[in-house]
Design a protein around this motif. Structure first.
Motif, PDB file in Angstrom:
ATOM      1  N   TYR A   1       0.726  -1.246  -0.091  1.00  0.00           N
ATOM      2  CA  TYR A   1       0.144  -0.027  -0.155  1.00  0.00           C
ATOM      3  C   TYR A   1       0.732   1.266   0.057  1.00  0.00           C
ATOM      4  O   TYR A   1       0.734   2.321  -0.583  1.00  0.00           O
TER       5      TYR A   1
ATOM      6  N   TRP B   1       0.762   4.440  -2.359  1.00  0.00           N
ATOM      7  CA  TRP B   1       1.100   5.915  -2.235  1.00  0.00           C
ATOM      8  C   TRP B   1       2.157   6.542  -2.835  1.00  0.00           C
ATOM      9  O   TRP B   1       2.045   7.874  -2.682  1.00  0.00           O
TER      10      TRP B   1
ATOM     11  N   SER C   1      -4.064   7.719  -5.193  1.00  0.00           N
ATOM     12  CA  SER C   1      -2.962   6.965  -4.397  1.00  0.00           C
ATOM     13  C   SER C   1      -2.678   7.169  -3.080  1.00  0.00           C
ATOM     14  O   SER C   1      -2.301   6.274  -2.276  1.00  0.00           O
TER      15      SER C   1
ATOM     16  N   SER D   1      -3.978   5.007  -0.406  1.00  0.00           N
ATOM     17  CA  SER D   1      -3.360   4.059  -0.087  1.00  0.00           C
ATOM     18  C   SER D   1      -2.437   4.056   1.337  1.00  0.00           C
ATOM     19  O   SER D   1      -2.388   3.158   2.090  1.00  0.00           O
TER      20      SER D   1
ATOM     21  N   ILE E   1      -4.834   3.473   4.315  1.00  0.00           N
ATOM     22  CA  ILE E   1      -5.229   2.053   4.306  1.00  0.00           C
ATOM     23  C   ILE E   1      -4.245   1.224   4.655  1.00  0.00           C
ATOM     24  O   ILE E   1      -4.251   0.168   5.387  1.00  0.00           O
ATOM     25  N   GLY E   2      -2.881   1.399   4.276  1.00  0.00           N
ATOM     26  CA  GLY E   2      -1.684   0.705   4.481  1.00  0.00           C
ATOM     27  C   GLY E   2      -1.429   0.776   6.174  1.00  0.00           C
ATOM     28  O   GLY E   2      -1.064  -0.251   6.670  1.00  0.00           O
TER      29      GLY E   2
ATOM     30  N   LYS F   1      -3.799  -1.427   7.982  1.00  0.00           N
ATOM     31  CA  LYS F   1      -3.492  -2.794   7.951  1.00  0.00           C
ATOM     32  C   LYS F   1      -2.215  -3.017   8.917  1.00  0.00           C
ATOM     33  O   LYS F   1      -2.134  -4.276   9.108  1.00  0.00           O
TER      34      LYS F   1
ATOM     35  N   VAL G   1       5.094   1.006   5.957  1.00  0.00           N
ATOM     36  CA  VAL G   1       4.315   1.887   4.840  1.00  0.00           C
ATOM     37  C   VAL G   1       5.189   2.558   4.051  1.00  0.00           C
ATOM     38  O   VAL G   1       5.522   2.864   2.693  1.00  0.00           O
TER      39      VAL G   1
END
Length: 337
Positions: free
Chosen positions: A78, A82, A183, A186, A189-190, A193, A219
């Motif tokens: 992710y 980004w 982008s 991400s 979101i990363g 996670k 990340v």
């Protein structure tokens, strides 16, 4: 002091840093974009995060050894996504200024980056869904008004051939900001996670706030590769290594260092606030972080003359910022449901 209040204070501080760090991009002379971005990427995405984490997490290796591999590699991927957004956002500022770049980029990034993790949560209550979606829609309304302000600003600038050039630059800048926004989603979101690492870090005595910093290592490692590689490619292609020998380059590098520190201060403190807030931290906290960053960037845009003499566009700008503040209130209340 309750965890919600602590989280909100941290996100408030993070938003101020996030809305301010990009000023360095406008004061990078005599360095070209790539001469600025290459060392910025290495220092801001690798060096500073690692130093900060090493200071507050003495047993970093032991923690990483305990976490599942997917908690490392999924955020890493992710982060790579980004990385595309970070590059295009930096370029967009050069074309269309801070305010409009932030408006488009942050609007898309905040909504997509928050709603995807949100709808992956279990046992969502109807009231919570309504509050978060409403807060997101209100935030996007503010972004639309601010983007409209930026478009009107461009129409007021220049005439004739110069105006055509500027409009061409505006189109390029908007496209870059749109790509960057998708982008950049991400990024959060990363981060979401990677948050299981917080619980593992807690087993060694680390606080949630400090444990969240480890997530950024995964990340940002993914994002660094694309950022650094693209900047080095341009350094070679454009022969920009000579910028480091130009008169005033030392000052430019100092600006770069300050920018890198401010950039990761924003990211790191946001992560700490989100971790303290709990499950809704990477969701409501992310939108609030982005909204405040946009407000702060608009203040800087006004102070640096981006809106000088633009009476009608500034009215849209003020209206958009007031609506962004309203989204903060809605999302703050959502955390109490």
């Amino acid at each position: 002091m309750g965890s919600l209040l602590v989280g909100l204070i941290l996100i408030l501080a993070a938003g101020i840093f996030q809305g301010t760090w990009a000023l360095g991009l406008k004061r990078s002379e005599p360095l070209s974009w790539e001469a600025f971005w290459a060392p910025f990427s290495f220092i801001g995405m690798i060096v500073i995060p690692f130093i900060w984490v090493s200071i507050v997490i003495p047993d970093l290796k032991a923690i990483i050894d305990k976490i599942p591999s997917n908690v490392i590699w999924i955020p890493f991927l992710y982060g790579a996504g980004w990385g595309i957004g970070a590059v295009t956002f930096g370029l967009a500022i050069k074309y269309i200024g801070m305010s409009l770049s932030y408006g488009i980029n942050m609007g898309i990034a905040s909504s997509v980056g928050a709603l995807i993790p949100f709808f992956q949560l279990d046992n969502l209550q109807t009231g919570l869904v309504v509050a978060v979606v409403a807060g997101t829609m209100v935030m996007l309304t503010g972004v639309i008004l601010i983007t409209r302000a930026g478009i009107l600003r461009e129409k007021h600038q220049g005439k004739g051939e110069d105006q055509i050039v500027r409009e061409g630059h505006t189109r390029i800048g908007i496209i870059l900001a749109l790509i960057g926004g998708l982008s950049t989603a991400s990024f959060n979101i990363g981060f979401s996670k990677a948050l299981p690492v917080v619980d593992v870090a807690a087993e060694t005595g680390a606080t949630k706030a400090n444990g969240s910093l480890i997530a950024w290592l995964f990340v940002l490692s993914g994002g660094f590769i694309l950022n650094f590689a693209y900047a080095v490619f341009l350094l070679i292609k454009n022969g920009s290594f000579k910028d480091y020998r130009t008169t005033g380059s030392g000052r430019g590098l100092l600006v770069m260092l300050a920018t890198a520190i401010g950039w990761f201060a924003a990211i790191g403190i946001y992560g700490q606030g989100a971790a303290v807030m709990g499950d809704l931290g990477p969701i409501a906290g992310w939108i609030m972080f982005m909204a405040l960053a946009l407000i702060v960037s608009n203040v800087w845009g006004l102070r640096t003359g981006e809106w000088k003499g633009m009476k009608v566009p500034v009215k849209y700008l003020y209206a958009g910022n007031i609506i962004l503040i309203l989204s903060w209130i809605i999302l703050g209340l959502a955390n109490t449901i």
